[in-house]
Enzyme design. Sequence first.
Site: not given
Ligand SMILES: *Cc1c(COP(=O)(O)O)cnc(C)c1O
Length: 387
Positions: A46, A145, A267, A315
């Site tokens: 992802k 969640r 800054y 930035m």
């Molecule tokens: C992001 C995610 C993972 C991977 O998690 P890591 O800690 O990066 O290995 C696995 N399962 C779900 C449901 C996630 O949201």
Amino acid sequence: MTMAILEETGASLAASLLTIDLDAIGDNYRLLATLAHPAQCAAVVKADAYGLGARLVAQTLAQQGCDTFFVAHLEEGVELRSVLPSSDIYVLNGLLPSEEAVFNAHHLRPVLNDLGQIERWSQYCSSIADTPLPAAVQMDTGMARLGLPLSEKATLIAQPDLMSGFELALVMSHLACADTPEHPMNQAQQCEFSTAIKHFPNTQASLAASSGIFLGPDWRFDMVRPGACLYGVKPNDLSPNPMAQVINLQGKILQIQNVDTPRTVGYGATHRIGKSTRIATIAAGYADGFLRFLSNLGTAHVGEIALPIIGRVSMDLITVDISKLDGATTPLRPGDFVDLIGPHQDVDTIAADAGTIGYEILTSLGNRYQRRYIGGPTVKITTGAPA
Ligand SMILES: *Cc1c(COP(=O)(O)O)cnc(C)c1O
């Protein structure tokens, strides 16, 4: 690994350089797959494979034998399908109304997170297909969640025919505290999940992401879903990081100033120079994921020499005190590089300095670096984000 082919897509105009070692990702996959065996090892790609380039990363992992991938967004799944024609691809964020046909068209598998999603997928599948389409169902066991809350889980167990229209390919849940092995949540979630999956005896089960794999065999079930560890992030603080480092970030020096009168830097004039100081200005800033929290706090490296960041991170730029290198045989010059993430400062170290986690460092890197991929299916040099 086959000999890499050099594929240059023209000289880059980007100043600073992000090197991504696809072979290290492959090594990390093999290490996790070996540890998880006999459980299957999937991969989470992802957020553009945590900022490192989902297409190349996924192709690298597929070459290592990975055949199941997870993304967060449907759009990420559609993009991944174009480079992975036959892998299983799950979409973690679930099934929103009217997305059913897109899932089907690209052979993507929704992770169904509530009874409404289960009902919709079931109805859609019954209406279009002779053979039921696959999906995962996620149970919440402590994140609140995504996933079926307790009441919906009870309903599903009492009425399994709610799923009669589709193929339940995977039952999953997600750990809240896996990076803290001694946390009681780990045992509690493992128990709750074990009890729940007894109602789905012929279905694969998956609980562990990266850190969960290291909790031990009881957490691995039939499939593990690592993301972060593939990209070099440490699984926990208990033992030295077993994962290979994947990225190297080199900042290009744009200008060097000798300051020998009292003066302030950056800054807010937060750093005041008293004695004679040599300052290198580097082409990376918070727009490139070099977090502003590292103002007057972080370090850059030349070899093993740590050079303090002075003044605020802005930035596009950071300012580094390179006075320590005075008298070096080869003095730094504009155009030279300093290491921002590298052998002497890994992703987890810079994350700790910045009060965050390696995940946020990786996913914040941005598109303004020249990206150089080494190893993997091909070697590519591209400007900005990979295609
Ligand atoms: C992001 C995610 C993972 C991977 O998690 P890591 O800690 O990066 O290995 C696995 N399962 C779900 C449901 C996630 O949201």
